[in-house]
Design an enzyme around this catalytic site. Sequence first.
Site, PDB file in Angstrom:
ATOM      1  N   LYS A  22      -2.469 -52.293  11.765  1.00  0.00           N
ATOM      2  CA  LYS A  22      -2.498 -51.114  12.637  1.00  0.00           C
ATOM      3  C   LYS A  22      -1.079 -50.575  12.824  1.00  0.00           C
ATOM      4  CE  LYS A  22      -2.497 -51.706  17.263  1.00  0.00           C
ATOM      5  NZ  LYS A  22      -1.456 -50.963  18.003  1.00  0.00           N
ATOM      6  N   ASN A  23      -0.129 -51.499  13.081  1.00  0.00           N
ATOM      7  CA  ASN A  23       1.224 -51.066  13.453  1.00  0.00           C
ATOM      8  C   ASN A  23       2.072 -50.638  12.270  1.00  0.00           C
ATOM      9  OD1 ASN A  23       0.427 -51.465  16.026  1.00  0.00           O
ATOM     10  ND2 ASN A  23       1.541 -53.380  16.335  1.00  0.00           N
ATOM     11  N   ARG A  93       0.281 -43.679  22.520  1.00  0.00           N
ATOM     12  CA  ARG A  93       1.709 -43.362  22.553  1.00  0.00           C
ATOM     13  C   ARG A  93       2.330 -43.420  21.162  1.00  0.00           C
ATOM     14  NH1 ARG A  93       5.466 -46.621  22.429  1.00  0.00           N
ATOM     15  NH2 ARG A  93       6.716 -45.555  23.977  1.00  0.00           N
ATOM     16  N   CYS A 117       2.142 -47.400  30.051  1.00  0.00           N
ATOM     17  CA  CYS A 117       0.809 -47.963  29.840  1.00  0.00           C
ATOM     18  C   CYS A 117       0.787 -49.267  30.626  1.00  0.00           C
ATOM     19  CB  CYS A 117       0.532 -48.166  28.359  1.00  0.00           C
ATOM     20  SG  CYS A 117       1.408 -49.562  27.680  1.00  0.00           S
ATOM     21  N   ARG A 122       7.295 -48.254  28.583  1.00  0.00           N
ATOM     22  CA  ARG A 122       7.201 -47.761  27.202  1.00  0.00           C
ATOM     23  C   ARG A 122       8.053 -46.492  27.032  1.00  0.00           C
ATOM     24  NH1 ARG A 122       2.689 -50.141  24.779  1.00  0.00           N
ATOM     25  NH2 ARG A 122       3.779 -49.739  22.833  1.00  0.00           N
ATOM     26  N   ASP A 306       2.981 -59.563  20.475  1.00  0.00           N
ATOM     27  CA  ASP A 306       1.559 -59.252  20.241  1.00  0.00           C
ATOM     28  C   ASP A 306       0.730 -60.502  20.021  1.00  0.00           C
ATOM     29  OD1 ASP A 306       2.148 -56.170  18.373  1.00  0.00           O
ATOM     30  OD2 ASP A 306       2.293 -56.686  20.489  1.00  0.00           O
ATOM     31  N   ARG A 398      -9.353 -50.474  19.722  1.00  0.00           N
ATOM     32  CA  ARG A 398      -8.177 -49.717  19.268  1.00  0.00           C
ATOM     33  C   ARG A 398      -7.516 -50.402  18.090  1.00  0.00           C
ATOM     34  NH1 ARG A 398      -4.016 -48.054  23.713  1.00  0.00           N
ATOM     35  NH2 ARG A 398      -3.087 -47.437  21.743  1.00  0.00           N
TER      36      ARG A 398
HETATM   37  C1  EPZ Z   1       5.416 -51.518  18.708  1.00  0.00           C
HETATM   38  O1  EPZ Z   1       5.489 -50.834  19.952  1.00  0.00           O
HETATM   39  C2  EPZ Z   1       3.962 -51.935  18.557  1.00  0.00           C
HETATM   40  N1  EPZ Z   1       3.101 -50.757  18.549  1.00  0.00           N
HETATM   41  C3  EPZ Z   1       3.550 -52.866  19.696  1.00  0.00           C
HETATM   42  O2  EPZ Z   1       2.233 -53.299  19.437  1.00  0.00           O
HETATM   43  C4  EPZ Z   1       4.475 -54.079  19.688  1.00  0.00           C
HETATM   44  O3  EPZ Z   1       4.143 -54.900  20.782  1.00  0.00           O
HETATM   45  C5  EPZ Z   1       5.927 -53.615  19.789  1.00  0.00           C
HETATM   46  O4  EPZ Z   1       6.221 -52.700  18.712  1.00  0.00           O
HETATM   47  C6  EPZ Z   1       6.903 -54.775  19.694  1.00  0.00           C
HETATM   48  O5  EPZ Z   1       6.691 -55.469  18.514  1.00  0.00           O
HETATM   49  C7  EPZ Z   1       3.000 -50.029  17.418  1.00  0.00           C
HETATM   50  O6  EPZ Z   1       3.642 -50.302  16.419  1.00  0.00           O
HETATM   51  C8  EPZ Z   1       2.059 -48.856  17.457  1.00  0.00           C
HETATM   52  P1  EPZ Z   1       9.350 -51.269  20.922  1.00  0.00           P
HETATM   53  P2  EPZ Z   1       6.855 -50.030  20.340  1.00  0.00           P
HETATM   54  O7  EPZ Z   1       9.899 -49.900  20.772  1.00  0.00           O
HETATM   55  O8  EPZ Z   1       7.410 -49.393  19.116  1.00  0.00           O
HETATM   56  C9  EPZ Z   1      11.319 -50.785  25.257  1.00  0.00           C
HETATM   57  C10 EPZ Z   1       0.005 -53.805  19.893  1.00  0.00           C
HETATM   58  O9  EPZ Z   1      -0.538 -54.616  20.642  1.00  0.00           O
HETATM   59  N2  EPZ Z   1      11.832 -49.507  24.753  1.00  0.00           N
HETATM   60  O10 EPZ Z   1       9.845 -52.363  20.022  1.00  0.00           O
HETATM   61  O11 EPZ Z   1       6.559 -49.199  21.511  1.00  0.00           O
HETATM   62  C11 EPZ Z   1       9.809 -50.780  25.385  1.00  0.00           C
HETATM   63  O12 EPZ Z   1       9.414 -50.231  26.627  1.00  0.00           O
HETATM   64  C12 EPZ Z   1       1.179 -52.976  20.364  1.00  0.00           C
HETATM   65  O13 EPZ Z   1      -0.328 -53.603  18.696  1.00  0.00           O
HETATM   66  C13 EPZ Z   1      12.685 -48.762  25.566  1.00  0.00           C
HETATM   67  O14 EPZ Z   1      12.978 -49.149  26.697  1.00  0.00           O
HETATM   68  O15 EPZ Z   1       7.768 -51.251  20.784  1.00  0.00           O
HETATM   69  C14 EPZ Z   1       9.468 -52.241  25.273  1.00  0.00           C
HETATM   70  O16 EPZ Z   1       9.656 -52.862  26.529  1.00  0.00           O
HETATM   71  C15 EPZ Z   1       1.518 -53.249  21.802  1.00  0.00           C
HETATM   72  N3  EPZ Z   1      13.162 -47.585  25.097  1.00  0.00           N
HETATM   73  C16 EPZ Z   1      10.518 -52.758  24.277  1.00  0.00           C
HETATM   74  O17 EPZ Z   1      11.583 -51.798  24.286  1.00  0.00           O
HETATM   75  C17 EPZ Z   1      12.854 -47.105  23.845  1.00  0.00           C
HETATM   76  O18 EPZ Z   1      13.347 -46.022  23.458  1.00  0.00           O
HETATM   77  C18 EPZ Z   1       9.983 -52.916  22.854  1.00  0.00           C
HETATM   78  O19 EPZ Z   1       9.483 -51.669  22.474  1.00  0.00           O
HETATM   79  C19 EPZ Z   1      11.980 -47.873  23.039  1.00  0.00           C
HETATM   80  C20 EPZ Z   1      11.489 -49.081  23.501  1.00  0.00           C
END
Ligand code: EPZ
Length: 422
Positions: A22-23, A93, A117, A122, A306, A398
């Site tokens: 998915k990701n 998102r 969320c 996020r 995850d 999802r």
């Molecule tokens: C991706 O989310 C995945 N989703 C998530 O999977 C996964 O948990 C996550 O990466 C970490 O591996 C998809 O790929 C669609 P991040 P993403 O940017 O890109 C903070 C699932 O269950 N952050 O690495 O949103 C953020 O809030 C989902 O399949 C900022 O603060 O993850 C989080 O606390 C859930 N500012 C942390 O960093 C930013 O600009 C990691 O977020 C970006 C992120």
Amino acid sequence: MDVIRIEGGHRVEGTVTVEGAKNSALKLMAATILAPGINTLTNVPNIADVHVMGKVLTRLGARIEVIDEHTLRIDTSTVDSWVTPYELVAQMRASTAVLGPLLARFGKATVAMPGGCNIGARKIDMHILGLQALGVEFDLDHGDINATAPQGLHGTTVALDFASVGATENLVMASVHANGLTVIENAAREPEIVDLANMLNEMGAKVRGAGSPIIEIEGVSELRPVTHRVVGDRIEAGTFVATAGLVGYPIEVLGFDPAHLGLVLRKYEQMGITIERKERGVLAWREKPIASVDIQTLPFPGFPTDMQAQTMCLLALGTKSCVVTENVFENRFMFASEIQRMGADIRIEGHHAIVHGVGGFSGAQVKSPDLRGGAALVMAGLVADGVTTVSDIYHIDRGYERFVEKLQSLGAHVQRVTLPSK
Ligand code: EPZ
């Protein structure tokens, strides 16, 4: 309202093949914007989030043909809009993954600011800071992010405060046509990033170092459409490996690269689960009690967030106590709270969960808090005494294709039941 009803205590074993990730699929779909023409994606999971991303692309003017359940033909030559509205971003998102491609192709984009969320705020501040360094200007207008690049995008070095998956992906996609060389430091290293870079390079981009903390992108003038197979879903696979560890019987999980679950498999072996690595997957089972081990979630190659809920489900039945620390999201312990209804003994202290192993779960009515927590609650039902019903299973739909059917094929007594709406 649909619920998943599980009757615990039955033998669950056999072979299951996971879908494409998915990701990765969601970002590969967004990246087709960069290569006007007919792109074909294979091994695409048939899940709700992919359908939403399909709506996002269609709204931008792309034409999508579903060739078969797992093959999409996406014609992006007809993309003529750069606006992604709130109702689609609010649904998912990951729609923000079109930001980079739209900026690279049109030099502008309007994307609704994603809300939080239930696993955290996020934010996308790192996406915005990185894109500004590339020459993008932003203004926030009534919840919409208006991004423009009046002088075009130019290569630069961007150091990410945190190895954000989404920020890394948006920066890589935004910089494929930038003037000169872009270097991303402290880049996310997830296998899905490597899959995206591989497809971009197949399109004619010049992306080097994906999978390492330093990614270099040399701007090129144009990209051409390709056919690309989505990498196997390591998290769906990990969920079934965790299931084998929970029920104890042998489950063969195919369709993914075990190297993409390196630390998870090593931790599971420490917990007493036997893992036989194979070319396209693993065979897993357990003959010993579950040993309690501490878990810290971190960006890849650290322990994936995850897989946190699925692993906590195992540790909740461990022989002793342990600590699960969630370092990636600020609020991802709802599963821990919900599983207490089934008899787990877990205490949350900030971003630590202290897990005291108990002898077993008792079936109960529980609510899926998020995608992975929902899957973990269904897992718990498989070994619980009595019947468990999991509600809010739209979360599970999802990211898991035919989750109930796959568990049924392994012998589980699991049904999707539609309850009369009150
Ligand atoms: C991706 O989310 C995945 N989703 C998530 O999977 C996964 O948990 C996550 O990466 C970490 O591996 C998809 O790929 C669609 P991040 P993403 O940017 O890109 C903070 C699932 O269950 N952050 O690495 O949103 C953020 O809030 C989902 O399949 C900022 O603060 O993850 C989080 O606390 C859930 N500012 C942390 O960093 C930013 O600009 C990691 O977020 C970006 C992120």
